[in-house]
Write a protein that holds these residues in place. Structure first.
Motif, PDB file in Angstrom:
ATOM      1  N   GLN A  62       0.829  -1.153  -0.067  1.00  0.00           N
ATOM      2  CA  GLN A  62      -0.073  -0.140  -0.141  1.00  0.00           C
ATOM      3  C   GLN A  62       0.889   1.003  -0.084  1.00  0.00           C
ATOM      4  O   GLN A  62       2.034   1.192   0.300  1.00  0.00           O
ATOM      5  N   ASP A  63       0.373   2.397  -0.563  1.00  0.00           N
ATOM      6  CA  ASP A  63       0.998   3.684  -0.564  1.00  0.00           C
ATOM      7  C   ASP A  63       1.364   3.997   0.861  1.00  0.00           C
ATOM      8  O   ASP A  63       0.494   3.938   1.710  1.00  0.00           O
ATOM      9  N   ALA A  64       2.533   4.627   1.242  1.00  0.00           N
ATOM     10  CA  ALA A  64       2.922   5.086   2.587  1.00  0.00           C
ATOM     11  C   ALA A  64       3.453   6.326   2.588  1.00  0.00           C
ATOM     12  O   ALA A  64       3.998   6.901   3.151  1.00  0.00           O
ATOM     13  N   GLY A  65       3.110   7.252   1.527  1.00  0.00           N
ATOM     14  CA  GLY A  65       3.305   8.560   1.215  1.00  0.00           C
ATOM     15  C   GLY A  65       4.542   9.048   0.657  1.00  0.00           C
ATOM     16  O   GLY A  65       5.094   8.033  -0.041  1.00  0.00           O
ATOM     17  N   GLY A  66       5.469   9.983   0.940  1.00  0.00           N
ATOM     18  CA  GLY A  66       6.381  10.400   0.323  1.00  0.00           C
ATOM     19  C   GLY A  66       6.889  11.722   0.552  1.00  0.00           C
ATOM     20  O   GLY A  66       6.509  12.224   1.818  1.00  0.00           O
ATOM     21  N   VAL A  67       8.057  12.149  -0.036  1.00  0.00           N
ATOM     22  CA  VAL A  67       8.275  13.409   0.148  1.00  0.00           C
ATOM     23  C   VAL A  67       8.784  14.259  -1.043  1.00  0.00           C
ATOM     24  O   VAL A  67       9.530  13.532  -2.037  1.00  0.00           O
ATOM     25  N   THR A  68       8.599  15.462  -1.295  1.00  0.00           N
ATOM     26  CA  THR A  68       9.217  16.267  -2.166  1.00  0.00           C
ATOM     27  C   THR A  68      10.085  17.337  -2.050  1.00  0.00           C
ATOM     28  O   THR A  68       9.882  17.912  -1.043  1.00  0.00           O
ATOM     29  N   GLY A  69      11.357  17.246  -2.221  1.00  0.00           N
ATOM     30  CA  GLY A  69      12.376  18.062  -1.941  1.00  0.00           C
ATOM     31  C   GLY A  69      12.273  19.510  -2.663  1.00  0.00           C
ATOM     32  O   GLY A  69      11.351  19.990  -3.566  1.00  0.00           O
ATOM     33  N   ARG A  70      13.381  20.273  -2.725  1.00  0.00           N
ATOM     34  CA  ARG A  70      13.649  21.499  -3.582  1.00  0.00           C
ATOM     35  C   ARG A  70      13.661  21.058  -5.003  1.00  0.00           C
ATOM     36  O   ARG A  70      14.346  20.070  -5.303  1.00  0.00           O
ATOM     37  N   GLN A  71      12.904  21.663  -5.894  1.00  0.00           N
ATOM     38  CA  GLN A  71      13.087  21.285  -7.248  1.00  0.00           C
ATOM     39  C   GLN A  71      14.043  21.871  -8.337  1.00  0.00           C
ATOM     40  O   GLN A  71      14.165  21.328  -9.396  1.00  0.00           O
ATOM     41  N   TRP A  72      14.844  22.965  -7.712  1.00  0.00           N
ATOM     42  CA  TRP A  72      15.464  23.544  -8.633  1.00  0.00           C
ATOM     43  C   TRP A  72      16.717  24.171  -7.829  1.00  0.00           C
ATOM     44  O   TRP A  72      16.431  24.630  -6.755  1.00  0.00           O
ATOM     45  N   PRO A  73      17.761  24.067  -8.336  1.00  0.00           N
ATOM     46  CA  PRO A  73      18.362  23.124  -9.627  1.00  0.00           C
ATOM     47  C   PRO A  73      18.753  21.876  -9.169  1.00  0.00           C
ATOM     48  O   PRO A  73      19.228  21.519  -7.810  1.00  0.00           O
ATOM     49  N   VAL A  74      18.507  20.632  -9.874  1.00  0.00           N
ATOM     50  CA  VAL A  74      18.918  19.315  -9.463  1.00  0.00           C
ATOM     51  C   VAL A  74      19.745  18.663 -10.362  1.00  0.00           C
ATOM     52  O   VAL A  74      20.080  17.483 -10.205  1.00  0.00           O
ATOM     53  N   HIS A  75      20.134  19.325 -11.484  1.00  0.00           N
ATOM     54  CA  HIS A  75      20.879  18.688 -12.568  1.00  0.00           C
ATOM     55  C   HIS A  75      22.388  19.221 -12.965  1.00  0.00           C
ATOM     56  O   HIS A  75      22.359  20.701 -12.822  1.00  0.00           O
ATOM     57  N   ARG A  76      23.186  18.651 -13.096  1.00  0.00           N
ATOM     58  CA  ARG A  76      24.699  19.389 -13.135  1.00  0.00           C
ATOM     59  C   ARG A  76      24.631  19.704 -14.741  1.00  0.00           C
ATOM     60  O   ARG A  76      23.971  18.970 -15.568  1.00  0.00           O
ATOM     61  N   THR A  77      25.418  20.755 -15.142  1.00  0.00           N
ATOM     62  CA  THR A  77      25.654  20.964 -16.591  1.00  0.00           C
ATOM     63  C   THR A  77      26.684  20.224 -17.055  1.00  0.00           C
ATOM     64  O   THR A  77      27.551  19.604 -16.198  1.00  0.00           O
ATOM     65  N   THR A  78      26.775  20.009 -18.397  1.00  0.00           N
ATOM     66  CA  THR A  78      28.020  19.402 -18.934  1.00  0.00           C
ATOM     67  C   THR A  78      29.026  20.327 -19.694  1.00  0.00           C
ATOM     68  O   THR A  78      29.968  19.890 -20.383  1.00  0.00           O
ATOM     69  N   SER A  79      28.670  21.740 -19.541  1.00  0.00           N
ATOM     70  CA  SER A  79      29.705  22.689 -19.971  1.00  0.00           C
ATOM     71  C   SER A  79      31.010  22.954 -19.289  1.00  0.00           C
ATOM     72  O   SER A  79      30.992  22.439 -18.396  1.00  0.00           O
ATOM     73  N   SER A  80      31.905  23.713 -20.066  1.00  0.00           N
ATOM     74  CA  SER A  80      33.000  24.044 -19.227  1.00  0.00           C
ATOM     75  C   SER A  80      32.780  24.652 -17.925  1.00  0.00           C
ATOM     76  O   SER A  80      31.741  25.562 -17.963  1.00  0.00           O
ATOM     77  N   LEU A  81      33.623  24.574 -17.099  1.00  0.00           N
ATOM     78  CA  LEU A  81      33.404  25.137 -15.869  1.00  0.00           C
ATOM     79  C   LEU A  81      34.115  26.476 -15.495  1.00  0.00           C
ATOM     80  O   LEU A  81      35.166  26.466 -15.087  1.00  0.00           O
ATOM     81  N   ASP A  82      33.473  27.444 -15.938  1.00  0.00           N
ATOM     82  CA  ASP A  82      33.747  28.934 -15.589  1.00  0.00           C
ATOM     83  C   ASP A  82      33.439  29.410 -14.112  1.00  0.00           C
ATOM     84  O   ASP A  82      32.727  28.255 -13.389  1.00  0.00           O
ATOM     85  N   TRP A  83      33.511  30.452 -13.628  1.00  0.00           N
ATOM     86  CA  TRP A  83      33.060  30.616 -12.191  1.00  0.00           C
ATOM     87  C   TRP A  83      31.617  30.586 -11.938  1.00  0.00           C
ATOM     88  O   TRP A  83      31.379  29.813 -11.025  1.00  0.00           O
ATOM     89  N   SER A  84      30.801  30.944 -12.817  1.00  0.00           N
ATOM     90  CA  SER A  84      29.331  31.019 -12.875  1.00  0.00           C
ATOM     91  C   SER A  84      28.853  29.670 -12.860  1.00  0.00           C
ATOM     92  O   SER A  84      27.949  28.856 -12.138  1.00  0.00           O
TER      93      SER A  84
END
Length: 375
Positions: free
Chosen positions: A141-163
């Motif tokens: 049976q369903d026992a609920g759950g939790v939703t965390g912060r939605q943004w940001p959650v994924h890494r970028t794949t571009s080169s890493l400057d300061w920003s």
């Protein structure tokens, strides 16, 4: 196994009817077959000496189960014309029916049939939160759950400057926050459901992050399933994980018992075995955990009981010496389990930790042992 649910059985004097029935068969004629089974159980109770009112109460309770969809079976305990406890089983009994009429309720089979199949919470984890599902031998049976912060959650794949590095740090902070929230919610869910086992499903890093943040009290209840994010565990997979957990817990308790048999520096052992030593420990309320090998040679052994849980003895004359005027013969396992229930001690079947052979070394003598508490 926490035995607290058995308390109602010891609020009344016996004799008791104890009935175990297999309800796993479901077919077109099931209702009729269960009616016949109810009549048969009633007759067997009567043959064993049960009063008509109790026979009738059990018979009617079983007939009410003619359309029940239980996957395994039920255990019913009755006295004085009333069913006091009706509890579902986590696995099928070895026989279609088992019927007992005795001074004490015959509860020892519950250690195998109801107690050693842990309820678990499955947590399906991703970086945005988790869904919880409660699983047991009786279904899910369903026992609920939790939703965390939605943004940001994924890494970028571009080169890493300061920003970019700043953005990646925010991603990490978001996930760390979500992992902590999932762990907190899962701990609350475990406390509310009383789950014995927590199964974490998700990517490796996400499972580990949640696992590390769970309270220490839950660490030995956690397993991680090797599935990717979002995949649902099949019943068979959950069953295997539960069985592994049961075996590990039984082995831990057996190892503790074997180590505790060795006397300490003061010559005191923290474990006892054999009926006479167990009876003495039960009288003194010193059983901290009862270990049972179902159908071990001493489980059937006759002991003598009085009206109270601490009134038990190997010989009837001992009870008279203790001042008890009324006494009855009872099985050793059921008498010791009554004492465990009323003193708040758990009990466990250590059978899952034993080799599947008759040659079982390093086990409680006679199939009964106990870890002790010291006053």
């Amino acid at each position: 196994m926490d035995l607290a649910f058995l308390h109602p059985l010891y609020d009344h004097q016996g004799p008791w009817a104890s009935v175990y029935v297999d309800l796993s068969r479901h077919a077109e004629d099931t209702a009729h077959a269960r009616d016949l089974m109810a009549e048969s159980v009633g007759r067997e109770l009567a043959d064993q000496g049960a009063d008509e009112a109790t026979c009738r109460a059990v018979r009617e309770a079983l007939k009410e189960l003619r359309h029940a969809t239980d996957p395994h079976g039920r255990a019913l305990f009755a006295r004085g014309g009333q069913v006091i406890l009706d509890t579902p089983l986590a696995r099928e009994p070895l026989r279609p029916t088992a019927v007992h009429w005795a001074p004490l309720p015959h509860v020892s089979p519950l250690l195998e049939l109801a107690g050693e199949d842990p309820v678990c919470v499955v947590a399906y984890i991703d970086r945005k939160g988790a869904d919880f599902e409660l699983r047991s031998a009786l279904g899910s049976q369903d026992a609920g759950g939790v939703t965390g912060r939605q943004w940001p959650v994924h890494r970028t794949t571009s080169s890493l400057d300061w920003s970019e590095r700043h953005f990646q740090l925010r991603v990490e902070n978001t996930w760390e926050h979500n992992a902590a929230e999932i762990a907190d919610a899962l701990a609350v869910c475990q406390e509310e459901t009383g789950a014995d086992l927590l199964i974490l499903v998700g990517d490796d890093r996400e499972r580990r992050s949640v696992h590390e943040r769970l309270p220490k009290r839950l660490q030995d209840r956690v397993v991680e399933a090797a599935h990717g994010t979002g995949s649902r565990l099949l019943d068979e997979e959950v069953r295997e994980l539960r069985e592994e957990h049961v075996t590990a817990r039984a082995q831990q308790d057996l190892d503790r018992f074997l180590a505790a048999r060795t006397p300490d520096g003061e010559g005191r052992a923290s474990a006892v075995e054999g009926v006479p030593a167990l009876v003495e420990a039960a009288r003194e309320h010193r059983i901290d955990e009862l270990l049972v090998i179902p159908d071990g040679p001493d489980t059937h052994r006759e002991v003598w009981i009085g009206e109270d849980a601490d009134q038990l003895a190997v010989r009837r004359t001992e009870l008279k010496t203790l001042g008890e005027q009324n006494s009855w013969a009872a099985r050793a396992d059921d008498a010791l389990l009554r004492s465990a229930v009323l003193t708040g001690a758990p009990a466990i079947s250590v059978l899952p930790a034993l080799p599947d052979t008759a040659d079982r070394q390093d086990t409680p003598v006679g199939g009964l042992g106990a870890l002790l508490r010291w006053k």
